[in-house]
Write a protein that holds these residues in place. Structure first.
Motif, short mmCIF file in Angstrom:
data_model
loop_
_atom_site.label_atom_id
_atom_site.label_comp_id
_atom_site.label_asym_id
_atom_site.label_seq_id
_atom_site.Cartn_x
_atom_site.Cartn_y
_atom_site.Cartn_z
N ALA A 25 0.88 -1.17 0.00
CA ALA A 25 0.00 0.00 0.00
C ALA A 25 0.91 1.22 0.00
CB ALA A 25 -0.91 -0.01 1.22
N LEU A 26 0.89 1.96 -1.08
CA LEU A 26 1.81 3.09 -1.25
C LEU A 26 1.08 4.41 -1.05
CD1 LEU A 26 3.65 1.74 -4.41
CD2 LEU A 26 4.29 1.45 -2.01
N ASN A 27 1.83 5.41 -0.58
CA ASN A 27 1.32 6.77 -0.38
C ASN A 27 0.08 6.81 0.52
OD1 ASN A 27 3.31 8.09 -1.94
ND2 ASN A 27 2.22 7.51 -3.80
N CYS A 28 0.15 6.13 1.62
CA CYS A 28 -0.94 6.15 2.60
C CYS A 28 -0.84 7.43 3.43
CB CYS A 28 -0.85 4.95 3.54
SG CYS A 28 -0.91 3.36 2.72
N GLU A 29 -1.97 7.83 4.00
CA GLU A 29 -2.01 8.95 4.94
C GLU A 29 -2.98 8.61 6.04
OE1 GLU A 29 -1.47 13.18 3.46
OE2 GLU A 29 -2.54 12.24 1.80
N GLY A 30 -2.79 9.23 7.20
CA GLY A 30 -3.68 8.98 8.32
C GLY A 30 -4.08 10.27 9.02
N LEU A 31 -5.22 10.20 9.68
CA LEU A 31 -5.78 11.36 10.35
C LEU A 31 -6.47 10.89 11.63
CD1 LEU A 31 -6.23 14.42 9.70
CD2 LEU A 31 -8.44 13.75 8.77
N VAL A 32 -6.36 11.68 12.69
CA VAL A 32 -7.07 11.41 13.94
C VAL A 32 -8.08 12.54 14.12
CG1 VAL A 32 -6.88 11.06 16.42
CG2 VAL A 32 -5.00 10.35 14.94
N THR A 33 -9.35 12.17 14.27
CA THR A 33 -10.38 13.17 14.47
C THR A 33 -10.94 13.06 15.89
OG1 THR A 33 -12.14 11.76 13.61
CG2 THR A 33 -11.02 13.19 12.03
N PRO B 43 -8.66 18.09 13.84
CA PRO B 43 -8.01 16.81 13.56
C PRO B 43 -6.49 16.96 13.54
CG PRO B 43 -9.16 17.62 11.61
CD PRO B 43 -9.45 18.59 12.72
N LEU B 44 -5.82 15.85 13.80
CA LEU B 44 -4.35 15.81 13.76
C LEU B 44 -3.91 14.80 12.70
CD1 LEU B 44 -3.49 15.62 17.57
CD2 LEU B 44 -3.29 17.61 16.08
N ALA B 45 -2.88 15.15 11.95
CA ALA B 45 -2.31 14.24 10.96
C ALA B 45 -1.44 13.21 11.67
CB ALA B 45 -1.48 15.01 9.94
N LEU B 46 -1.47 11.98 11.19
CA LEU B 46 -0.59 10.93 11.71
C LEU B 46 0.74 10.99 10.96
CD1 LEU B 46 -3.15 8.04 12.02
CD2 LEU B 46 -1.72 8.89 13.87
N HIS B 47 1.81 10.84 11.71
CA HIS B 47 3.16 10.86 11.15
C HIS B 47 3.83 9.51 11.40
CE1 HIS B 47 3.12 15.24 10.59
NE2 HIS B 47 2.39 15.25 11.68
N HIS C 229 8.15 13.98 11.56
CA HIS C 229 7.09 14.97 11.53
C HIS C 229 7.11 15.86 10.30
CE1 HIS C 229 10.37 17.13 13.41
NE2 HIS C 229 9.73 18.26 13.25
N ASN C 230 8.06 15.67 9.40
CA ASN C 230 8.08 16.45 8.16
C ASN C 230 7.24 15.81 7.07
OD1 ASN C 230 9.81 18.36 9.25
ND2 ASN C 230 11.64 17.24 8.65
N THR C 231 6.71 14.61 7.31
CA THR C 231 5.92 13.93 6.30
C THR C 231 4.69 13.28 6.94
OG1 THR C 231 5.93 12.29 4.54
CG2 THR C 231 7.25 11.77 6.47
N THR C 232 3.64 13.22 6.17
CA THR C 232 2.45 12.51 6.61
C THR C 232 2.19 11.29 5.74
OG1 THR C 232 1.02 13.91 5.26
CG2 THR C 232 1.34 14.56 7.57
N LYS C 233 2.93 11.14 4.66
CA LYS C 233 2.76 9.99 3.76
C LYS C 233 3.67 8.85 4.20
CE LYS C 233 1.05 12.34 -0.21
NZ LYS C 233 -0.23 11.83 -0.55
N ASP D 248 2.22 8.38 14.80
CA ASP D 248 1.94 9.24 15.95
C ASP D 248 1.31 10.54 15.50
OD1 ASP D 248 2.85 7.67 18.10
OD2 ASP D 248 4.91 8.28 17.77
N ALA D 249 0.38 11.01 16.31
CA ALA D 249 -0.21 12.33 16.15
C ALA D 249 -0.08 13.03 17.50
CB ALA D 249 -1.68 12.22 15.75
N ALA D 250 0.30 14.31 17.47
CA ALA D 250 0.49 15.04 18.72
C ALA D 250 0.10 16.49 18.51
CB ALA D 250 1.93 14.93 19.19
N TRP D 251 -0.21 17.14 19.62
CA TRP D 251 -0.55 18.56 19.56
C TRP D 251 0.71 19.39 19.40
CZ3 TRP D 251 -3.40 15.07 22.34
CH2 TRP D 251 -4.75 15.01 21.99
N GLY D 252 1.88 18.83 19.64
CA GLY D 252 3.13 19.55 19.46
C GLY D 252 4.30 18.61 19.26
#
Length: 163
Positions: free
Chosen positions: A57-65, A71-75, A84-88, A100-104
């Motif tokens: 599975a290529l070029n996946c992305e994730g999100l936490v709502t 929402p926060l992007a998964l890294h 943390h420079n990429t979400t793919k 991982d997704a974090a507020w900071g």
């Protein structure tokens, strides 16, 4: 026979687990002594995803709502460091990855100074939904209030026991 072979020769993405990045500290009481009660905080959401299929599975992305938060992007992570420079990310056949997704973020780690206290988290975040996008498909999994509350209680019990 051909339909069967075609059906298993594809990515099959599963979200194995959703975990909270929990931390805790003791405050000071009125006399300046350490308080008996621990203050629990949540700084991140960690997710384990796997590809049970026989194709990458290529070029996946994730999100936490969340219920009341943005929402926060998964890294993806590599050797414990958050990229943390990429979400793919790519999920090879048979591979399991941590996201991982974090507020900071601070460099390649989660910034423990950007976190939610337990009350705000329970009020504003839950239920949490993790969504993984790959090709034109999505996979979803929820962390309900009762499960998050159980994780937090177990963590607080460990703190109280001194583990």
């Amino acid at each position: 026979m051909v339909a069967y072979a075609f059906g298993i020769n594809k990515p099959i993405i599963k979200i194995k687990s959703i975990n909270l990045g929990l931390g805790g500290e003791r405050g000071l009481d009125d006399e300046g002594e350490l308080d008996e009660e621990w203050k629990c905080t949540i700084s991140s959401i960690s997710v384990e995803v796997c590809n049970k299929g026989h194709r990458d599975a290529l070029n996946c992305e994730g999100l936490v709502t969340f219920k009341k938060l943005d929402p926060l992007a998964l890294h993806p992570t590599m050797k414990g460091d958050v990229l943390h420079n990429t979400t793919k990310f790519d999920l090879l056949a048979g591979e399991t990855k941590s996201l991982d997704a974090a507020w900071g973020f601070s460099r390649t780690a989660i910034d423990r100074f950007t976190e939610l206290n337990k009350g705000d988290f329970l009020d504003k975040a839950l239920p949490i939904e993790v969504v993984i996008f790959y090709r034109e498909k999505t996979v979803r999994k929820r962390l309900k209030e009762k499960d998050a509350d159980r994780f937090i209680r177990q963590f607080e019990e460990q703190l109280d026991r001194g583990n």
